[in-house]
Design a protein around this motif. Structure first.
Motif, short mmCIF file in Angstrom:
data_model
loop_
_atom_site.label_atom_id
_atom_site.label_comp_id
_atom_site.label_asym_id
_atom_site.label_seq_id
_atom_site.Cartn_x
_atom_site.Cartn_y
_atom_site.Cartn_z
N VAL A 1 0.87 -1.22 -0.06
CA VAL A 1 -0.23 0.10 -0.10
C VAL A 1 0.96 1.43 -0.12
N LEU A 2 1.75 0.91 0.73
CA LEU A 2 3.04 2.16 1.16
C LEU A 2 4.06 2.67 -0.28
N GLY A 3 3.79 1.55 -1.34
CA GLY A 3 4.70 1.73 -1.93
C GLY A 3 6.37 0.89 -2.12
N CYS A 4 6.47 -0.22 -1.25
CA CYS A 4 6.79 -1.06 -0.47
C CYS A 4 7.28 -2.82 -0.23
N SER A 5 7.92 -3.24 -0.66
CA SER A 5 8.06 -5.05 -0.10
C SER A 5 7.26 -5.09 1.20
N TYR A 6 7.12 -6.02 0.59
CA TYR A 6 5.46 -7.31 1.62
C TYR A 6 5.99 -8.16 2.54
N SER B 1 14.96 -15.09 0.27
CA SER B 1 16.03 -15.73 0.04
C SER B 1 16.96 -14.46 0.28
N ALA B 2 17.73 -15.12 0.50
CA ALA B 2 19.04 -14.04 0.61
C ALA B 2 19.71 -13.44 -1.43
N GLY B 3 19.63 -14.63 -2.24
CA GLY B 3 19.75 -13.94 -3.35
C GLY B 3 18.90 -14.41 -3.82
N PRO B 4 19.06 -14.27 -5.24
CA PRO B 4 17.66 -14.09 -6.45
C PRO B 4 16.87 -14.91 -6.25
N ALA B 5 15.42 -13.96 -6.66
CA ALA B 5 14.37 -15.08 -7.01
C ALA B 5 13.04 -15.29 -8.10
N ARG B 6 13.19 -16.23 -9.04
CA ARG B 6 12.28 -15.95 -9.29
C ARG B 6 10.95 -15.27 -9.20
N VAL B 7 10.46 -14.62 -10.35
CA VAL B 7 8.65 -13.99 -9.60
C VAL B 7 7.89 -13.18 -10.53
N ARG B 8 6.57 -13.56 -10.62
CA ARG B 8 6.04 -13.08 -11.72
C ARG B 8 6.10 -11.77 -12.04
N ASN B 9 5.78 -10.10 -11.32
CA ASN B 9 7.04 -8.81 -11.97
C ASN B 9 7.26 -8.49 -10.99
N LEU B 10 8.07 -7.15 -11.47
CA LEU B 10 8.22 -6.17 -10.49
C LEU B 10 8.12 -4.83 -9.99
N PHE B 11 8.18 -4.53 -8.73
CA PHE B 11 7.69 -3.14 -8.54
C PHE B 11 8.11 -2.43 -9.14
N GLY B 12 7.21 -0.98 -10.11
CA GLY B 12 8.42 -0.32 -10.79
C GLY B 12 9.17 0.80 -10.65
N GLY B 13 8.82 1.37 -9.07
CA GLY B 13 9.95 1.27 -8.45
C GLY B 13 10.96 1.54 -7.57
N CYS C 1 -0.18 -0.21 -10.44
CA CYS C 1 -0.74 -2.14 -11.82
C CYS C 1 0.47 -1.91 -13.07
N GLU C 2 0.56 -0.71 -13.71
CA GLU C 2 1.10 -0.33 -15.17
C GLU C 2 1.97 -1.69 -15.21
N GLU C 3 2.98 -2.08 -13.91
CA GLU C 3 4.07 -2.68 -14.11
C GLU C 3 3.92 -3.85 -14.15
N THR C 4 3.04 -4.19 -13.38
CA THR C 4 2.53 -5.15 -13.08
C THR C 4 1.92 -6.07 -14.96
N GLU C 5 1.03 -5.00 -15.20
CA GLU C 5 0.76 -5.50 -16.78
C GLU C 5 1.61 -5.91 -17.38
N PHE C 6 2.65 -5.10 -17.08
CA PHE C 6 3.87 -4.94 -18.15
C PHE C 6 4.70 -6.66 -18.39
N CYS C 7 4.78 -6.64 -17.24
CA CYS C 7 5.43 -8.32 -16.34
C CYS C 7 5.01 -9.12 -17.05
N ILE C 8 3.80 -9.34 -16.80
CA ILE C 8 2.32 -10.04 -17.29
C ILE C 8 2.62 -9.89 -18.66
N ARG C 9 2.65 -9.63 -19.18
CA ARG C 9 2.48 -9.04 -21.31
C ARG C 9 4.03 -9.48 -21.51
#
Length: 327
Positions: free
Chosen positions: A150-155, A161-173, A203-211
């Protein structure tokens, strides 16, 4: 002690050049915007290019251009809103990788390094990082960690994990992408996300990442918690009324994403969060209350209220779009 050598400007270990885009729209964030630029200039992996895009505010554009030598300050040529500003920055970028930083955020010195490192892990199309709150006041006692988005932060519920992990979408900021993917699948959708409306949409970045995933199913997006930025949280965003409005707006935004990319992809992460992270949090907050921490009741109530507001917004957004198609 031997000092650590700085990488050539804007290049990761593989020689990729990085352009950083910051979108600004108001003089009210003047100090924040200058601090964001300063944090990019202090990266251990210096960017090849810093671009500041102003969203249809000629006075701000002129003032920033006069204040930030060495920074490409340019007006948005797209529709008003964050998507149009980002697309303008992408068109001006010369780097192989394009990174985005919010205008009210400060990046840790290793931010770009960890984003760039992720691209050595195979067919990676984008890498994002951890966004932590930088409070003007203090954290609301009733705010559940599962709703820090809600605040534009990770939740709570994102990979820990300590290293990279695969996700569906990134946060645009706090995100980066190979510049080539924008040529392949297009930019951010102008009809989704923030553009000065009364509701704080997103959600503009969510739509882009899914596309992107739909067009390039062999590629992946990574979340690396070591790529840290600090996002300013003003006092107005710590009110329960803002929390409820933002949750409702997220539901409306998700309805727009569903219309664009389909419900299966648009809601996959949200269903998982609602089925796993939220019940775990609710049980924990109720246990806190039972153990004598009365603030647990507030967090439990906010969890239920926020979920209900998001569902209501999604229903309203879906109905509104269905009504528009019938006309």
């Amino acid at each position: 002690m031997t000092a650590r050598a700085r990488e050539p400007a804007g290049q990761d270990a593989a020689g990729a050049r990085i352009s950083v885009i910051i979108c600004a729209y108001t003089h009210a964030r003047w100090g924040d915007t200058l601090a964001a630029v300063a944090s990019v200039r202090q990266q251990s992996l210096p960017p090849a290019q810093i671009i500041v895009v102003t969203d249809h505010n000629p006075a701000l554009c002129g003032d920033l251009a006069a204040t930030l030598p060495g920074v490409l300050v340019t007006p948005s040529t797209g529709q008003p809103g964050l998507s149009g500003a980002r697309n303008t920055g992408i068109a001006m970028a010369s780097g192989d990788i394009v990174a985005f930083l919010d205008d009210d955020a400060i990046a840790e010195p290793e931010w770009l390094k960890y984003l760039a490192d992720g691209y050595s892990a195979g067919p990676v199309a984008g890498v994002g990082g951890l966004t932590l709150p930088r409070w003007d006041t203090r954290r609301p006692w009733w705010l559940p960690g599962e709703f820090d988005w809600v605040l534009g932060c990770s939740y709570v519920g994102l990979p820990d994990s300590a290293g990279p992990a695969r996700v569906r979408n990134l946060f645009g900021g706090n995100a980066s992408f190979r510049r080539s993917v924008f040529a392949a699948v297009g930019g951010f959708a102008a009809g989704i996300g923030r553009s000065g409306q009364a509701l704080p949409l997103g959600c503009e970045e969510t739509e882009f990442c899914i596309r992107l995933g739909q067009h390039q199913p062999g590629s992946c997006l990574l979340f690396d918690s070591r790529a840290v930025i600090w996002h300013r949280v003003q006092a107005a965003r710590c009110r329960f009324s803002y929390f409820m409005t933002r949750c409702y707006a997220e539901g409306v935004s998700k309805a727009a994403v569903t219309a664009a990319v389909g419900a299966a992809d648009a809601l996959s992460a949200e269903r998982q969060h609602a089925a796993r992270a939220l019940p775990r949090g609710l049980r924990r907050y109720l246990a806190d209350a039972a153990g004598g921490d009365i603030t647990g009741l507030g967090r439990a109530f906010a969890t239920a209220a926020g979920l209900a507001a998001a569902a209501s917004g999604y229903a309203a957004g879906t109905a509104r779009r269905a009504g528009g198609r019938r006309r």
